[in-house]
Design a protein around this motif. Structure first.
Motif, short mmCIF file in Angstrom:
data_model
loop_
_atom_site.label_atom_id
_atom_site.label_comp_id
_atom_site.label_asym_id
_atom_site.label_seq_id
_atom_site.Cartn_x
_atom_site.Cartn_y
_atom_site.Cartn_z
N ILE A 1 0.76 -41.97 -18.38
CA ILE A 1 -0.49 -41.38 -17.89
C ILE A 1 -1.06 -42.20 -16.73
N LYS A 2 -0.73 -43.48 -16.66
CA LYS A 2 -1.21 -44.32 -15.56
C LYS A 2 -0.55 -43.93 -14.23
N SER A 3 0.50 -43.14 -14.30
CA SER A 3 1.19 -42.72 -13.09
C SER A 3 0.34 -41.69 -12.34
N ARG A 4 0.03 -41.99 -11.10
CA ARG A 4 -0.77 -41.06 -10.29
C ARG A 4 -0.06 -39.71 -10.18
N HIS A 5 1.26 -39.73 -10.07
CA HIS A 5 2.03 -38.49 -9.95
C HIS A 5 1.80 -37.60 -11.17
N VAL A 6 1.87 -38.18 -12.36
CA VAL A 6 1.67 -37.41 -13.58
C VAL A 6 0.25 -36.86 -13.63
N ARG A 7 -0.73 -37.71 -13.31
CA ARG A 7 -2.11 -37.26 -13.35
C ARG A 7 -2.37 -36.14 -12.35
N GLN A 8 -1.80 -36.25 -11.14
CA GLN A 8 -1.98 -35.19 -10.14
C GLN A 8 -1.32 -33.90 -10.60
N ASN A 9 -0.14 -34.01 -11.20
CA ASN A 9 0.54 -32.81 -11.69
C ASN A 9 -0.23 -32.17 -12.84
N MET A 10 -0.81 -32.97 -13.72
CA MET A 10 -1.60 -32.41 -14.82
C MET A 10 -2.83 -31.69 -14.25
N HIS A 11 -3.46 -32.28 -13.27
CA HIS A 11 -4.63 -31.66 -12.65
C HIS A 11 -4.24 -30.34 -12.00
N SER A 12 -3.12 -30.35 -11.27
CA SER A 12 -2.65 -29.14 -10.60
C SER A 12 -2.30 -28.05 -11.61
N MET A 13 -1.64 -28.44 -12.71
CA MET A 13 -1.24 -27.46 -13.73
C MET A 13 -2.47 -26.81 -14.37
N VAL A 14 -3.44 -27.62 -14.75
CA VAL A 14 -4.65 -27.08 -15.38
C VAL A 14 -5.39 -26.17 -14.40
N ASP A 15 -5.46 -26.59 -13.14
CA ASP A 15 -6.12 -25.79 -12.12
C ASP A 15 -5.43 -24.44 -11.94
N LYS A 16 -4.10 -24.44 -11.90
CA LYS A 16 -3.36 -23.19 -11.72
C LYS A 16 -3.48 -22.30 -12.95
N CYS A 17 -3.45 -22.90 -14.14
CA CYS A 17 -3.60 -22.11 -15.36
C CYS A 17 -4.98 -21.46 -15.42
N ALA A 18 -6.02 -22.23 -15.15
CA ALA A 18 -7.38 -21.68 -15.18
C ALA A 18 -7.55 -20.60 -14.12
N SER A 19 -7.01 -20.84 -12.93
CA SER A 19 -7.11 -19.83 -11.86
C SER A 19 -6.38 -18.56 -12.24
N ILE B 1 -5.76 -17.42 -15.30
CA ILE B 1 -6.51 -16.73 -16.36
C ILE B 1 -7.70 -16.00 -15.77
N LEU B 2 -8.44 -16.67 -14.90
CA LEU B 2 -9.61 -16.04 -14.28
C LEU B 2 -9.20 -14.84 -13.42
N GLU B 3 -8.09 -14.97 -12.71
CA GLU B 3 -7.60 -13.85 -11.89
C GLU B 3 -7.22 -12.67 -12.78
N HIS B 4 -6.53 -12.95 -13.87
CA HIS B 4 -6.11 -11.90 -14.80
C HIS B 4 -7.34 -11.20 -15.40
N LEU B 5 -8.33 -11.99 -15.79
CA LEU B 5 -9.52 -11.41 -16.42
C LEU B 5 -10.43 -10.70 -15.42
N SER B 6 -10.27 -11.01 -14.14
CA SER B 6 -11.13 -10.35 -13.15
C SER B 6 -10.63 -8.95 -12.79
N ASP B 7 -9.42 -8.61 -13.23
CA ASP B 7 -8.89 -7.27 -13.01
C ASP B 7 -9.56 -6.34 -14.04
N PRO B 8 -10.30 -5.33 -13.57
CA PRO B 8 -11.02 -4.44 -14.51
C PRO B 8 -10.11 -3.79 -15.54
N ALA B 9 -8.88 -3.47 -15.17
CA ALA B 9 -7.97 -2.84 -16.13
C ALA B 9 -7.63 -3.80 -17.27
N ASN B 10 -7.35 -5.06 -16.92
CA ASN B 10 -7.03 -6.05 -17.95
C ASN B 10 -8.24 -6.33 -18.84
#
Length: 147
Positions: free
Chosen positions: A101-119, A121-130
């Motif tokens: 976890i002290k590895s900057r690479h791992v921390r940046q990848n975790m941040h990127s992954m969470v950001d993409k997952c949240a984005s 989910i929000l994109e999916h839920l913003s579709d009125p049909a979904n």
């Protein structure tokens, strides 16, 4: 209180690479690209300014330092001494996780992954049909989710 000079290579690990010296200062060899090897104090090796800088948790470096002093430094000392008791061996996975976890690479990848997952989910839920399908199946009177 945390300082701005924060080690990404813990000093308790650097001590394993110490070179003979006279006095309390622990020194090791530093090899930098396109430079001659040099001897340096481990307080000046493997660090970066504000490496653990997180506005929401300003004492994060203090917590990490305390855990390293209380748990991981003694663990590494035991391993260096050849003590492989069950209590020592049980702590090794925690040490490996801590160092990863002290590895900057791992921390940046975790941040990127969470950001993409949240984005996503929000994109999916913003579709009125979904959103309509989700509401129709799960948010109706009598459904367990609604209740």
């Amino acid at each position: 209180m945390s300082g701005v000079r924060q080690h990404f290579i813990p000093r308790f690990l650097q001590k394993g690479f110490k070179i003979p010296g006279n006095g309390k200062t622990v020194r090791c060899w530093v090899y930098e690209q396109s430079k001659s090897p040099r001897s340096a104090n481990i307080q000046d090796v493997g660090l970066e300014r504000h490496f653990y800088a997180i506005d929401s948790e300003p004492d994060l470096d203090d917590k990490i330092t305390e855990e390293e002093q209380d748990v991981y430094a003694p663990l590494v000392d035991n391993l260096r001494a050849g003590n492989l008791s069950e209590a020592v061996v049980e702590k090794i996975p925690g040490l490996l996780g801590h160092l990863e976890i002290k590895s900057r690479h791992v921390r940046q990848n975790m941040h990127s992954m969470v950001d993409k997952c949240a984005s996503g989910i929000l994109e999916h839920l913003s579709d009125p049909a979904n959103l309509s399908a989700l509401a129709k199946d799960h948010f109706r009177p009598g459904s367990p989710v609604f209740n």
